[in-house]
Write a protein that holds these residues in place. Sequence first.
Motif, PDB file in Angstrom:
ATOM      1  N   LEU A 135      -5.581  -1.852  14.414  1.00  0.00           N
ATOM      2  CA  LEU A 135      -4.848  -0.412  14.335  1.00  0.00           C
ATOM      3  C   LEU A 135      -4.917  -0.388  13.035  1.00  0.00           C
ATOM      4  O   LEU A 135      -5.396   1.340  12.473  1.00  0.00           O
ATOM      5  CB  LEU A 135      -3.708  -0.060  14.885  1.00  0.00           C
ATOM      6  CG  LEU A 135      -3.137   0.980  15.475  1.00  0.00           C
ATOM      7  CD1 LEU A 135      -4.195   1.534  16.567  1.00  0.00           C
ATOM      8  CD2 LEU A 135      -1.129   0.599  15.624  1.00  0.00           C
ATOM      9  N   ASP A 136      -4.497  -0.872  12.030  1.00  0.00           N
ATOM     10  CA  ASP A 136      -4.595  -0.202  11.067  1.00  0.00           C
ATOM     11  C   ASP A 136      -5.816   0.427  10.069  1.00  0.00           C
ATOM     12  O   ASP A 136      -5.633   1.495   9.671  1.00  0.00           O
ATOM     13  CB  ASP A 136      -4.057  -1.321   9.777  1.00  0.00           C
ATOM     14  CG  ASP A 136      -3.510  -0.781   8.883  1.00  0.00           C
ATOM     15  OD1 ASP A 136      -2.860   0.004   8.616  1.00  0.00           O
ATOM     16  OD2 ASP A 136      -3.413  -1.791   7.779  1.00  0.00           O
ATOM     17  N   LEU A 137      -6.977  -0.326  10.717  1.00  0.00           N
ATOM     18  CA  LEU A 137      -7.806  -0.033  10.661  1.00  0.00           C
ATOM     19  C   LEU A 137      -8.547   1.617  10.581  1.00  0.00           C
ATOM     20  O   LEU A 137      -8.656   2.676   9.623  1.00  0.00           O
ATOM     21  CB  LEU A 137      -8.805  -0.687  11.043  1.00  0.00           C
ATOM     22  CG  LEU A 137     -10.523  -0.917  10.877  1.00  0.00           C
ATOM     23  CD1 LEU A 137     -10.497  -0.430   9.204  1.00  0.00           C
ATOM     24  CD2 LEU A 137     -11.268  -1.609  11.280  1.00  0.00           C
ATOM     25  N   ILE A 138      -7.471   2.358  12.004  1.00  0.00           N
ATOM     26  CA  ILE A 138      -8.394   3.813  12.112  1.00  0.00           C
ATOM     27  C   ILE A 138      -6.924   4.519  11.160  1.00  0.00           C
ATOM     28  O   ILE A 138      -7.209   5.474  11.139  1.00  0.00           O
ATOM     29  CB  ILE A 138      -8.692   3.611  13.909  1.00  0.00           C
ATOM     30  CG1 ILE A 138      -6.800   2.676  14.780  1.00  0.00           C
ATOM     31  CG2 ILE A 138      -9.711   3.633  13.900  1.00  0.00           C
ATOM     32  CD1 ILE A 138      -7.963   3.362  15.838  1.00  0.00           C
ATOM     33  N   LEU A 139      -5.525   3.422  11.720  1.00  0.00           N
ATOM     34  CA  LEU A 139      -4.629   4.226  11.986  1.00  0.00           C
ATOM     35  C   LEU A 139      -4.032   4.802  10.281  1.00  0.00           C
ATOM     36  O   LEU A 139      -3.870   5.743   9.322  1.00  0.00           O
ATOM     37  CB  LEU A 139      -3.035   3.901  11.584  1.00  0.00           C
ATOM     38  CG  LEU A 139      -1.830   4.813  12.182  1.00  0.00           C
ATOM     39  CD1 LEU A 139      -1.746   6.062  12.655  1.00  0.00           C
ATOM     40  CD2 LEU A 139      -0.875   4.078  12.978  1.00  0.00           C
ATOM     41  N   GLY A 140      -4.481   3.504   9.308  1.00  0.00           N
ATOM     42  CA  GLY A 140      -3.657   3.339   8.108  1.00  0.00           C
ATOM     43  C   GLY A 140      -5.322   4.316   6.678  1.00  0.00           C
ATOM     44  O   GLY A 140      -4.754   4.771   6.019  1.00  0.00           O
ATOM     45  N   TYR A 141      -6.340   3.554   7.703  1.00  0.00           N
ATOM     46  CA  TYR A 141      -7.397   4.598   6.878  1.00  0.00           C
ATOM     47  C   TYR A 141      -7.698   5.281   7.078  1.00  0.00           C
ATOM     48  O   TYR A 141      -8.154   6.245   6.530  1.00  0.00           O
ATOM     49  CB  TYR A 141      -8.286   2.368   6.685  1.00  0.00           C
ATOM     50  CG  TYR A 141      -7.177   1.066   5.521  1.00  0.00           C
ATOM     51  CD1 TYR A 141      -7.894   2.115   4.599  1.00  0.00           C
ATOM     52  CD2 TYR A 141      -7.065   0.993   6.166  1.00  0.00           C
ATOM     53  CE1 TYR A 141      -7.383   0.772   3.331  1.00  0.00           C
ATOM     54  CE2 TYR A 141      -6.584   0.051   5.568  1.00  0.00           C
ATOM     55  CZ  TYR A 141      -6.465  -0.118   4.165  1.00  0.00           C
ATOM     56  OH  TYR A 141      -5.589  -1.144   3.383  1.00  0.00           O
ATOM     57  N   LEU A 170       2.530  -1.867  13.633  1.00  0.00           N
ATOM     58  CA  LEU A 170       1.953  -2.219  11.924  1.00  0.00           C
ATOM     59  C   LEU A 170       2.962  -0.891  11.010  1.00  0.00           C
ATOM     60  O   LEU A 170       3.178  -0.953  10.181  1.00  0.00           O
ATOM     61  CB  LEU A 170       1.234  -0.869  12.846  1.00  0.00           C
ATOM     62  CG  LEU A 170       0.391  -0.275  11.537  1.00  0.00           C
ATOM     63  CD1 LEU A 170      -0.527  -1.449  10.971  1.00  0.00           C
ATOM     64  CD2 LEU A 170      -1.287   0.440  11.646  1.00  0.00           C
ATOM     65  N   ILE A 171       3.364   0.683  11.414  1.00  0.00           N
ATOM     66  CA  ILE A 171       4.590   1.077  10.835  1.00  0.00           C
ATOM     67  C   ILE A 171       5.167   0.122  10.639  1.00  0.00           C
ATOM     68  O   ILE A 171       5.775   0.891   9.196  1.00  0.00           O
ATOM     69  CB  ILE A 171       4.999   2.274  11.725  1.00  0.00           C
ATOM     70  CG1 ILE A 171       3.643   3.092  12.195  1.00  0.00           C
ATOM     71  CG2 ILE A 171       5.334   3.096  10.624  1.00  0.00           C
ATOM     72  CD1 ILE A 171       4.167   3.963  13.708  1.00  0.00           C
ATOM     73  N   LEU A 172       5.914  -0.370  11.093  1.00  0.00           N
ATOM     74  CA  LEU A 172       7.140  -1.373  10.200  1.00  0.00           C
ATOM     75  C   LEU A 172       6.289  -1.940   8.728  1.00  0.00           C
ATOM     76  O   LEU A 172       7.412  -2.287   8.479  1.00  0.00           O
ATOM     77  CB  LEU A 172       7.586  -2.454  11.087  1.00  0.00           C
ATOM     78  CG  LEU A 172       8.922  -3.122  11.170  1.00  0.00           C
ATOM     79  CD1 LEU A 172      10.312  -2.589  10.932  1.00  0.00           C
ATOM     80  CD2 LEU A 172       9.115  -3.966  11.850  1.00  0.00           C
ATOM     81  N   GLY A 173       5.648  -3.037   9.432  1.00  0.00           N
ATOM     82  CA  GLY A 173       4.999  -3.570   8.216  1.00  0.00           C
ATOM     83  C   GLY A 173       5.281  -2.642   6.716  1.00  0.00           C
ATOM     84  O   GLY A 173       4.647  -3.318   6.223  1.00  0.00           O
ATOM     85  N   GLY A 174       4.035  -1.241   7.504  1.00  0.00           N
ATOM     86  CA  GLY A 174       3.607  -0.285   6.230  1.00  0.00           C
ATOM     87  C   GLY A 174       1.901  -0.208   7.109  1.00  0.00           C
ATOM     88  O   GLY A 174       1.272  -1.033   6.639  1.00  0.00           O
ATOM     89  N   THR A 175       1.841   1.257   6.759  1.00  0.00           N
ATOM     90  CA  THR A 175       0.098   0.954   6.737  1.00  0.00           C
ATOM     91  C   THR A 175      -0.301   0.868   6.326  1.00  0.00           C
ATOM     92  O   THR A 175      -0.141   1.529   5.005  1.00  0.00           O
ATOM     93  CB  THR A 175      -0.074   2.618   7.738  1.00  0.00           C
ATOM     94  OG1 THR A 175       0.695   3.522   6.918  1.00  0.00           O
ATOM     95  CG2 THR A 175       0.960   2.836   9.608  1.00  0.00           C
ATOM     96  N   GLY A 176      -2.438   1.124   5.995  1.00  0.00           N
ATOM     97  CA  GLY A 176      -2.960   1.538   5.947  1.00  0.00           C
ATOM     98  C   GLY A 176      -3.262   0.130   4.220  1.00  0.00           C
ATOM     99  O   GLY A 176      -3.186   0.622   3.035  1.00  0.00           O
ATOM    100  N   ARG A 177      -1.980  -0.973   4.441  1.00  0.00           N
ATOM    101  CA  ARG A 177      -3.271  -2.248   3.152  1.00  0.00           C
ATOM    102  C   ARG A 177      -2.795  -3.458   4.263  1.00  0.00           C
ATOM    103  O   ARG A 177      -2.503  -4.290   3.283  1.00  0.00           O
ATOM    104  CB  ARG A 177      -0.913  -2.202   2.368  1.00  0.00           C
ATOM    105  CG  ARG A 177      -0.061  -1.123   3.608  1.00  0.00           C
ATOM    106  CD  ARG A 177       1.419  -1.738   2.804  1.00  0.00           C
ATOM    107  NE  ARG A 177       1.895  -1.391   1.817  1.00  0.00           N
ATOM    108  CZ  ARG A 177       2.106   0.081   1.552  1.00  0.00           C
ATOM    109  NH1 ARG A 177       1.759   0.947   2.677  1.00  0.00           N
ATOM    110  NH2 ARG A 177       2.102   0.568   0.882  1.00  0.00           N
ATOM    111  N   LEU A 178      -3.583  -3.791   4.915  1.00  0.00           N
ATOM    112  CA  LEU A 178      -3.960  -4.837   5.817  1.00  0.00           C
ATOM    113  C   LEU A 178      -2.685  -5.993   5.951  1.00  0.00           C
ATOM    114  O   LEU A 178      -2.394  -5.840   7.029  1.00  0.00           O
ATOM    115  CB  LEU A 178      -5.061  -5.317   4.456  1.00  0.00           C
ATOM    116  CG  LEU A 178      -6.593  -4.575   5.061  1.00  0.00           C
ATOM    117  CD1 LEU A 178      -7.659  -5.190   4.110  1.00  0.00           C
ATOM    118  CD2 LEU A 178      -6.903  -3.674   6.190  1.00  0.00           C
ATOM    119  N   TYR A 179      -2.318  -6.104   4.808  1.00  0.00           N
ATOM    120  CA  TYR A 179      -1.110  -7.203   5.245  1.00  0.00           C
ATOM    121  C   TYR A 179       0.303  -6.962   5.745  1.00  0.00           C
ATOM    122  O   TYR A 179       0.909  -7.705   6.164  1.00  0.00           O
ATOM    123  CB  TYR A 179      -0.894  -7.839   3.798  1.00  0.00           C
ATOM    124  CG  TYR A 179      -1.789  -8.842   3.309  1.00  0.00           C
ATOM    125  CD1 TYR A 179      -2.114  -9.713   3.916  1.00  0.00           C
ATOM    126  CD2 TYR A 179      -3.179  -8.402   2.572  1.00  0.00           C
ATOM    127  CE1 TYR A 179      -3.182 -10.671   4.089  1.00  0.00           C
ATOM    128  CE2 TYR A 179      -4.034  -8.800   2.785  1.00  0.00           C
ATOM    129  CZ  TYR A 179      -4.115 -10.325   3.034  1.00  0.00           C
ATOM    130  OH  TYR A 179      -5.274 -10.982   2.486  1.00  0.00           O
TER     131      TYR A 179
END
Lengths: 401, 290, 423
Positions: free
Chosen positions: C65-71, C271-280
């Motif tokens: 999800l991070d790949l599409i949402l974060g990036y 994902l939002i909880l961990g932080g988007t756009g930063r993989l980890y």
Amino acid sequence: MRIVSLLGTAALAVVLGAGAQAATVKVGVVLPFSGANADLGHQIDKAFDLYVKLHAKDIAPNKVEIIKRDEGPPTGAQAKTIATELITNDKVKILTGFVFSPSAIALAPVVTQAKVPMVIANAGTAWITNLSPYIVRLSFSMWHPAYPMGAYAYNKIGCRTVAMAYTDFPPGKDSTEAFKTGFEKAGGKIVDSIPMGSPVQVPDFTPFLQKVKDEHPDCLYAFIPSGAHAAGIMKAYGELGLRKAGIKLIGPMDLIPDNKLQDMGDAAIGTIVMGHYAVDLDNPQNKEFKAEWHKAYGPDSYPDFMSAAGWDTMHAIFDTIKKLNGNVDDGAKFVDAMKGWSTDGPRGHVMIDPATRDIVENEHALEVYRKPDGKLGERVLETIKGVKDECKVLKVGRCGS
Amino acid sequence: MPHALNDFISVLFDGLAYAMFLFITSVGLSVTMGLMGFVNLAHGAFAMAGGFIVVSLARTYGIDFIPALVIASVTVGLISVRFEQRLYRRFYKSTDLEQVLLTIGLAFMSIAAFTYFYGPIPKSVPLPHWLQGDVNLGFRTFPTYRAFLIVLGAVLIAILWFVFEKTNIGAKIRAAVDNRRMAESVGINVDRLFTLTFAVGSGLAALGGGLAIQLLGLTPSFALLYLVLFLIVVAVGGMGSLKGTLLAALVIGIVDTGGKYLFPVAGTFFIYVITVAVLLVKPAGFFGRE
Amino acid sequence: MSDATLHQKTLTARQRASDYLARRHHFHWAEALPWLLAIAAFFVFSNRMAFGSQVLIMIMFAVSLDLILGYAGIITLGHAAFFGIGAYTVALASLRLGWSEPISGIIAGGVVAGLAGLVVGWFMLRYRGLTLLMLTIAFAAMLQESGNLRSDITGGYDGLPGLTFDPLFGHFQYDLYGHTNYWYVLAALAVVFYVVRRIVYSPFGQALTGIRENVRRMNAIGSPVHWRLVTVYAISAAIAGIAGALFTQTNAYVTLTVFDFDTSAKVMVMLILGGTGRLYGAFVGATVYMVLEDYLSKMSPTFWQFGIGLLLVVAVLFARRGLLGVVESASAFRWRTGAARRRFVWKTEYWKALAVAAFDGGLIGFLIGFAGNLGRADRMSLFVSAFPARVVAFIALGAAAGIVINAVYLLVTSRSAVERPAS
């Protein structure tokens, strides 16, 4: 972790009974405590708690330690994960609870591998007990009430034509199939079979029942989960005036769970269901059960058919622990000891069929009426004794395997 | 009466009643999202709170259903003002994702809190006598409660339409939805306007929650259970548009009812088919800004 | 300025930029940490690996999800669709085709889900915002409905039981403790993660970030925006499919509930909880969420959702860029010298803030006390006898809580004004 540790008279017994090895048996309870179906989990949990509280002394010097976990949504996966952990990490010797069939189905291979008995207190998909030799069911299969209801509806209620409406998930399909089998065998005719959406959301039932009203069958056989759906369908049934239109409401006991019956009002009066339990069942065990329940949970809280099965489930577990004198490490032996177990409980006489490890119980035709004190009650019209899971008798579908 | 006509009337009547419920509950969400771009996933929690207040008032105090509905809507409307001022306001400039996290967190908390106080058993309220049974319109009968829903919905729509289209406040709201910066620069206090609309929207949601007790049943999981349905109405209607929300509620309500009535096997398929169909043709919904 | 010097300057700028990009994708020593922790977890919690595997699967799902949402900035609440497609691909392949080799199974799950993502993405990614959100929800819901229509194939909500898979590499059996599964999922996660990391730091990944930041500009410079979005969507769908396939294999079971809206919403919240756009961020978010859920639901099987909700609200109040954002801020904070370390200065308007907080806290306390009496008792008698004392107690408690929470908030926000400038 909420652990109900029970001492009872155990400490004393240990002191007195020299050499008597007192064991603490860990029992994992997996029930939905949260989510849309939390209501069902709590009905069983209350019965468990009550039984343990009242009967801890029966198994002295042994003790039980109950570990409760949230079954979560009916995905199977969560129940499997937590139940596996109960076995691997908490080292429970017996698993019980399980409201949702997917939980029991997902877990079946695990209990086979781990050789831990799974004592089912609700999950009603008929063929579950075939999945593992370590599964014992104390509750019911969907066929228990639905199949005899078929003949009863035709012969006694006078339904010649029936429309079936059901929540569109396996128990709904099971229940209607069982009813249909029994009903058609008796000579009746099913005019329509209406799926009513998913078990997750309570739908607006009106369009479905309006359809039934326009088709004008003698009776409407309805299966819905006994949570919020039950209250919803009864409202729609009353609102649309189906009874006035001459369409009788029949179904399994899920339609009128005792803890929601009082809220259902006049619409429910005259509804006839087939079920193994009602608060008003007249037997000494039920009277005691009811009294203890009200004492513990207040006069406005009622046990229902799930609670009664929960009570018997814990009863069977306790009796077996006692019979084995606390030596429950061998799961296969535990299951063997449970086979043929019987008692007179709140439901009346129940027995575990040694061949199928499923329950044999009485089914009652129950009619809702208004009692003299103004409350709603259920009166027994007829009792069918010693009902087995007909799905396995007739070997329908997966039940045959 | 011919069979097809009867079917048609059934679907129309039940669909209309359902649509009114959808409209009343969703219109607040639509305005919130249109005016501030604020994604309020806790909207269902306000509706649920309204429902439970109605239950408490009706069952504990024996207050009649209708006054209980009014008290519940007003109470929730007032409480929501504090939520807006203290909590939501900090997040207007945040990303959608943060708003999602905040409001879904609130919804989770409300579910647990209401379970604690009310338990998980579905609640019901005693309806006044005149709302029970059915009304006879000569050629056939209709359930009174649904007729009541339709009438109530119509009245509310008339009031909202009047406020939206004919009053100064309505003009300001429309201006702010169309172009917030421009509205601010001509001296409209959008923040205050928003507080007001938020309160009204939440109050209406609470009313919807109260009405839902009889329609769908009420448990603490109500807060999230029907959220997708409300979001669909908002998206199909177009954010911030009153008539869009109304049209969407009508279309969704009637299509869903018709689908259930005529093709129950396909279940809730129709809602999603219609959603996709509308959004593919009109991505901003019926009356949303492109 | 002559053309030559201009050319020279452009070159150095380009050089600097490419140096920066090259440096960025070098492995940092801290990146070993999550993997070491995952390995350590195996030895510390070896009895809990059934749960551990599920955490790893959710991490993989969140990474997709991070790949599409974060990036790429694609917002979706229907990602469970691809998770479910992967899950059912493996299940049906095993059950109907007898194809029960696990590794080729997850590849098949990924391919099928990826193809679905390609087709669906091509249609849907013309839209953005709420429209896209609703389309993704509708897609997942329609898959679920179709699955229920054909429950003869999918097993409906009772699912497909009795799935069996060959031992891993024909050798490692699946044990009760989930040890094999844990290593299997961890290895799969490592491979997937390596691929995603390569994608993110490639020129393609940079183009995606460009689309996220400014679609118009990317269109203007002639970047094939739509196809890039569709491509990344398909890759993300494939990874979600792999996660779903692993989900089926580790559970040996699947039901239609994998398509639930809840699944999509939950992974997004993680994902939002961990932080988007930063993989980890996916690692931190999924782990914190699931471990806390597990812990709280053991503590209170009925009310654990309150704790999760509180975590989300607090996280969004105090950690605007996700939990990982806090860690980054903290490490940035440490590297700064005294000048950046701002002192907390008491301002008079804080009194007002605290008073308002006390009022709100009191209001909430009042509501709780009131609702407690209304909801629980359902009877007049208890209400009358316990009403005043209980409500007053709740008001006081609420006010005190309001003051404490607000004080903490003031302290934290006034200090953490040293946000790192966007680099």
